[in-house]
Every structure is written in structure tokens, then in C-alpha cells.
Write an enzyme that holds these catalytic residues in place. Structure first.
Site, short mmCIF file in Angstrom:
data_model
loop_
_atom_site.label_atom_id
_atom_site.label_comp_id
_atom_site.label_asym_id
_atom_site.label_seq_id
_atom_site.Cartn_x
_atom_site.Cartn_y
_atom_site.Cartn_z
N ASP A 1 50.08 51.57 84.43
CA ASP A 1 51.31 50.89 83.98
C ASP A 1 51.04 49.57 83.29
O ASP A 1 49.94 49.04 83.33
CB ASP A 1 52.18 50.56 85.20
CG ASP A 1 52.94 51.75 85.71
OD1 ASP A 1 52.94 52.79 85.03
OD2 ASP A 1 53.53 51.64 86.80
N LYS B 1 55.91 50.92 80.61
CA LYS B 1 56.97 50.52 81.52
C LYS B 1 57.06 49.01 81.65
O LYS B 1 56.89 48.43 82.71
CB LYS B 1 56.78 51.14 82.92
CG LYS B 1 57.33 52.53 83.00
CD LYS B 1 58.22 52.70 84.20
CE LYS B 1 57.42 53.24 85.36
NZ LYS B 1 58.14 53.34 86.60
N MET C 1 61.77 41.29 89.67
CA MET C 1 62.52 41.73 88.48
C MET C 1 63.81 40.95 88.30
O MET C 1 64.82 41.52 87.85
CB MET C 1 62.83 43.24 88.57
CG MET C 1 61.60 44.09 88.69
SD MET C 1 61.96 45.84 88.94
CE MET C 1 62.33 45.89 90.68
N1 SAH Z 1 55.21 47.43 93.02
C1 SAH Z 1 55.14 46.11 92.49
C2 SAH Z 1 56.47 45.65 91.95
C3 SAH Z 1 56.96 46.46 90.80
S1 SAH Z 1 58.47 45.90 90.14
C4 SAH Z 1 54.59 45.16 93.54
O1 SAH Z 1 54.44 45.55 94.70
O2 SAH Z 1 54.24 44.04 93.20
C5 SAH Z 1 57.91 44.83 88.86
C6 SAH Z 1 58.18 43.40 89.22
O3 SAH Z 1 57.18 42.95 90.11
C7 SAH Z 1 58.14 42.42 88.09
O4 SAH Z 1 59.34 42.40 87.37
C8 SAH Z 1 57.90 41.13 88.82
O5 SAH Z 1 59.07 40.68 89.42
C9 SAH Z 1 56.97 41.58 89.93
N2 SAH Z 1 55.55 41.37 89.58
C10 SAH Z 1 54.58 42.27 89.57
N3 SAH Z 1 53.39 41.70 89.29
C11 SAH Z 1 53.63 40.40 89.13
C12 SAH Z 1 52.84 39.26 88.83
N4 SAH Z 1 51.52 39.35 88.63
N5 SAH Z 1 53.43 38.06 88.75
C13 SAH Z 1 54.75 37.93 88.96
N6 SAH Z 1 55.55 38.96 89.21
C14 SAH Z 1 55.01 40.18 89.31
#
Ligand code: SAH
Length: 508
Positions: A41, A63, A178
Site C-alpha cells: 500500500d 490507496k 485519518m
Molecule cells: N493500519 C494502520 C492505519 C491505516 S489508516 C495503522 O495501524 O497504523 C491510515 C491512517 O493511519 C492515516 O490516515 C494516518 O492517520 C495513519 N497513519 C499511518 N501511518 C502513519 C504515519 N507514519 N504517520 C502518521 N499517520 C499515519
């Protein structure tokens, strides 16, 4: 070869962590290494793909909000199909696969299709993001409860499944993902239902990577601050008194090179050593390989010289790449280290010497500090009578002739073994170039004159304010020849020397 049956197929749904390539589990790494196909992704650090087999297929399914390279349904179909073909499929998802990652839906599709799968949890950005900003999600004095929710749903629409009245009343820390696009609506709803506007709040974007940025405000002010600063997704939002801990334990952003974007121009294979050291100090690194190492034009001639290596009194290595190329050839010709004979070994500097020592061979001569050809010549002059001695010099096609000229004038017989040539890296660097153009850079590093020449061949303008760092005098001469001003020159002409000089420069 026996054809694999569908029963040998398996799909690993792997949490790839939040961005820092070190935040991948050991099991996750094993799944990447075992994969025939890697499906990944937008928020997965592409560096992790390096753990994969070189011939593994790599499929990017995107995505990013609003830009779905493949729809979720297409992704489901794809992983089922690949697994049914008998392949080992590793599906990499940002953070943890089942925390707002639709990992459960993918697992259900695989289960329904009757193919094998495993869920491999990952480190979620919801916890790691705040931690890298110095914010613990729970704390004995502030919060014994954590609520994680999605900011993806529009709280002002009736179909939202979130109950903001209950969310607002929840004790402890709240984290939402998000949520940058709807930050005003979300914080507004929380306050409308009784959350205090003065509650501390932070947004951490690109958490755990060199690009991490944190915005601290309160529930009441953050939406306005996001507007003012142009703060963008992806970010983790954290609400609660735990945010105040950041004052004391903001470790990641306090490292010496935090906030500095630095370009590395070495070969893709060698970039890692320099990049890692810069990243450890907090820099955001763009790898833009300008050169590549190729076999010499006369590979046969090189092989003949390597074959005769035991006939020499000395073997002189003037680069780590030379050592690699020499022993690659040596190992093809011989399967016994003793075939090197009694030749003594001279190295230009510590990086080169390390490669020799890794073969369990001692280095007999190395300059004390000037790790350039002139330094090595000086070392020979100070310590050795090489009159009538046979010397095999292992070099690049384009290496300066200093060694050969000087050692010959001392009475030695020098044979030049051209072990490799440095050519322009032609593989596309589009992503690195785009980042350089869009985000700029604070510094660009040059680790040899060939990186300078080939960078200039790219015809890319240096971003405004981008300073230049050079590993040593020979590289600096190349820069000066092209009127490129040098801000930093390493005192010790090695990678650690360069890193140290950069650190000192920015500490000023
Ligand atoms: N499964 C993922 C989340 C997926 S939803 C997890 O456990 O982290 C995607 C959201 O995750 C983004 O919109 C943001 O809010 C957050 N996100 C994921 N990686 C990030 C990062 N390195 N820094 C800040 N936000 C992050």
C-alpha cells in the site's frame, strides 16, 4: 520442475509498521523474504521491499485518500487469485493490518476462497506515532484508558457509526486516524458534547520517518493551527493530558539532524551505509544514486591478473568496490584463501580496510590520516623499501594515476588491475528527483568525484539553500572545478568522518 499446487499457496497479511523500517516484526521480515509476490500500500515504506527476493514480483496497490490504484474489491480478488496459483503472497499493510486496515476483510475473502492465510500483526501508527513525538498514549498520572477511532467518517452526517457524545465523555487519551481533512468537524463535535477546549492535543504527520512533524495545540485551537500551517495528512491525532509529556521526552525530534533533508548520491548498494548513519541522527534522507558499479571492459584481463595475485609482493586496494570486485573474481578462480600467497596488502583507508579484514586478512599498510592516494604513497615512502617489488594495484577504470606514477618512481613494478568501472545510474530516479524538486533539501553529499560528475550530468538544479558536503579533498577538487561551493568537508575522509562533519555543521 514439479508444478506447485494450489495447496502450497499462502497469503500473509502483514503489518508493515508505521514507516521507520526498523519497526517491522521479525516475522513480518520473514514473510517478506519468503514471498513470491509482494502486494503493498501507499503507507508502507518501500524500503521494506528490500528484504524480498530479488525476483519477487512487486505490486503496488496504492490507496492514498481519493487515489485508489486498485479498489478494495480488486485487491481482494488479486490476493485470492495469486494465492490460488500456489504462490507465497505477502500482503503488506501500513501499521497493523486490522486497525483501520481492512485486514479482516481480506482475511475473510481468503477464508471464503479456501486458501491458507496468516495474520501478522504490526506496530500501529496509533501508538507508535505519538511515541515518536514523545507522547505516551497511557500514563500513570494522566490516562489509564485509550480510545482509538477513525476520523474518516463525517461526524456531521447521520450515517456515522461513531457516537461523539460517548467519545467526548470517554476518560483518558483519545487517538484518531485519518482525521486531518475533517479536523474542524471532529474537534467541534467533541467539544459540542462536553470535551474541554483546553485539552492538549497533537497531530503527528509522517510519524516515525525522517519527515515526521508534530503540531501541538489544544482541542479548541488545533483546527485553526492546521489551516495556518498548511498541515497535511497522513497524521495521527492524539488528544489528552499525555500530550504534555512531550515537553520532557520528545526524543525523536531532538536528535541533531532532525528536520534536515539530506541527499545521498552514492550507488544504490552503498547508499545504505551513509543513509543509515544520517537517519540515526534524525535526518530525512533522499537517496538519489548517480552512479553504478559495472564490470570492467576487459574482464578477462582483470581475471588473469587476479589469477596471478600470489606472484606479487603487494596488493594495493584503493576503494571498497575494488576489494569487492577483486574477491568476487578470486572466489570464481580459487576456492582456497591461501591462493592469495604471501602478498602483503595495502589499503587507502578504513572503509577499504574493513572489506579486507572481513575476509580475515590483515592489512599491512594504511595511511594514518590522509585517506587519499597521496596519503598511501606517503605511507609507502615512510615505511617500505619497494624497489624492484611487484605491486598489483586494484583500481577503477577512472582512478587517478597517482599510485602507479609514484610507486613506479620509487622503483616498484606496478601492474594495474582494472576491477570495475563507474557509470551513470540510469535506473529511474523519478521519485527521488520529484522529492528533491517538491520538497527541496538542506544538503547534498558527495562521496567521490564520480558522484559529482554524474550528478551534474543529470542536469538537475540544486534546490534553493541546499548546501554541499564533500568527503575529502579529491571530491572537493571536482566540486571546485565546477564552481560548486563546499559548505562541509570531512576531516577524516571516510563515511563516519563525513557524517561527523555534517553533524558539527548543523550543530552550529
Ligand atoms: N493500519 C494502520 C492505519 C491505516 S489508516 C495503522 O495501524 O497504523 C491510515 C491512517 O493511519 C492515516 O490516515 C494516518 O492517520 C495513519 N497513519 C499511518 N501511518 C502513519 C504515519 N507514519 N504517520 C502518521 N499517520 C499515519
Amino acid at each position: 520442475m514439479a508444478k506447485k499446487t494450489s495447496s502450497s499457496g499462502i497469503c500473509y497479511l502483514v503489518g508493515a509498521g508505521p514507516g521507520d523500517p526498523g519497526l517491522l516484526t521479525i516475522k513480518g521480515k520473514e514473510c517478506i523474504a519468503a514471498a513470491d509476490v509482494l502486494v503493498y500500500d501507499y503507507l508502507v515504506n518501500a524500503d521494506l521491499l528490500r528484504h524480498g527476493k530479488p525476483n519477487a514480483e512487486r505490486i503496488y496497490v496504492g490507496k492514498k485518500a481519493g487515489d485508489h490504484t486498485l479498489s478494495q474489491e480488486e485487491i481482494n480478488k488479486l490476493i485470492v487469485k495469486l494465492t490460488k496459483e500456489g504462490k507465497v503472497v505477502t500482503r503488506l499493510k501500513g501499521g497493523d493490518p486490522v486497525l483501520f486496515g481492512r485486514g479482516a476483510e481480506e482475511a475473510a475473502e481468503l477464508a471464503e476462497a479456501g486458501v491458507r492465510f496468516e495474520l501478522v500483526p504490526g506496530i500501529t501508527s496509533a501508538i507508535a506515532g505519538p511515541a515518536y513525538a514523545g507522547i505516551p498514549v497511557t500514563h500513570r498520572s494522566h490516562a489509564s484508558q485509550l480510545t482509538i477511532f477513525t476520523g474518516h467518517e463525517d461526524p456531521t452526517k447521520s450515517e456515522t457509526s461513531l457516537n461523539y457524545a460517548k467519545l467526548a465523555q470517554a476518560e483518558g487519551t483519545k487517538v484518531f486516524l485519518m482525521g486531518v481533512e475533517r479536523i474542524g468537524e471532529i474537534t467541534g463535535e467533541l467539544m459540542k458534547h462536553g470535551a474541554k477546549p483546553e485539552t492538549p492535543m497533537a497531530l503527528v504527520r509522517w510519524a516515525t520517518t525522517g519527515r515526521q512533524q508534530t503540531l501541538v495545540a489544544t482541542l479548541g485551537t488545533i483546527a485553526q493551527r492546521v489551516k495556518e500551517t498548511g498541515f497535511k495528512a497522513p497524521a495521527v491525532a492524539v488528544v489528552g493530558d499525555v500530550v504534555t509529556e512531550r515537553d520532557a521526552i520528545n526524543w525523536f525530534e531532538n536528535r541533531p539532524l532532525y528536520g534536515k533533508r539530506i541527499v545521498v548520491t552514492r550507488t544504490r548498494q552503498q547508499a545504505g551505509v551513509l543513509s543509515r548513519q544520517l537517519i540515526e541522527l534524525g535526518a530525512d534522507v533522499i537517496e538519489l544514486p548517480t552512479i553504478r558499479i559495472e564490470e570492467p571492459q576487459d574482464l578477462l584481463g582483470f581475471g588473469e591478473l587476479v589469477q596471478d595475485c600470489h606472484k606479487y609482493d603487494w596488493i594495493v586496494f584503493t576503494s571498497p568496490n575494488g576489494v569487492d570486485a577483486f574477491f568476487k573474481m578470486f572466489d570464481k578462480l580459487y576456492n582456497d584463501s591461501r591462493c592469495l600467497g604471501a602478498a602483503r596488502i595495502a589499503c587507502i583507508g578504513p572503509g577499504t580496510a574493513e572489506k579486507v579484514k572481513a575476509r580475515h586478512l590483515a592489512v599491512d599498510l594504511m595511511p594514518e590520516k590522509d585517506f587519499v592516494a597521496e596519503g598511501l604513497v606517503k605511507a609507502f615512502k615512510a615505511n617500505q623499501n619497494i624497489e624492484n617489488q611487484m605491486i598489483l594495484w586494484v583500481k577503477a577504470a577512472e582512478t587517478r594515476e597517482v599510485i602507479s606514477n609514484e610507486l613506479t618512481s620509487m622503483g616498484a613494478i606496478v601492474d594495474e588491475a582494472i576491477a570495475y568501472q563507474t557509470v551513470a545510474e540510469k535506473e529511474d530516479n523519478l521519485e527521488a528527483l520529484a522529492r528533491l524538486k517538491n520538497e527541496g533539501a538542506d544538503m547534498i553529499t558527495f562521496t567521490s568525484s564520480s558522484t559529482v560528475e554524474h550528478f551534474l550530468d543529470l542536469g538537475v538544479a540544486l534546490p534553493e539553500g541546499c548546501e554541499i558536503a564533500s568527503i575529502g579533498p579529491v571530491t572537493s577538487q571536482a566540486l571546485t572545478r565546477h564552481q560548486m561551493p563546499i559548505a562541509v568537508e570531512a576531516k577524516s575522509f571516510t563515511i563516519p568522518g563525513l557524517v561527523e562533519a555534517i553533524r558539527k555543521h548543523f550543530a552550529k
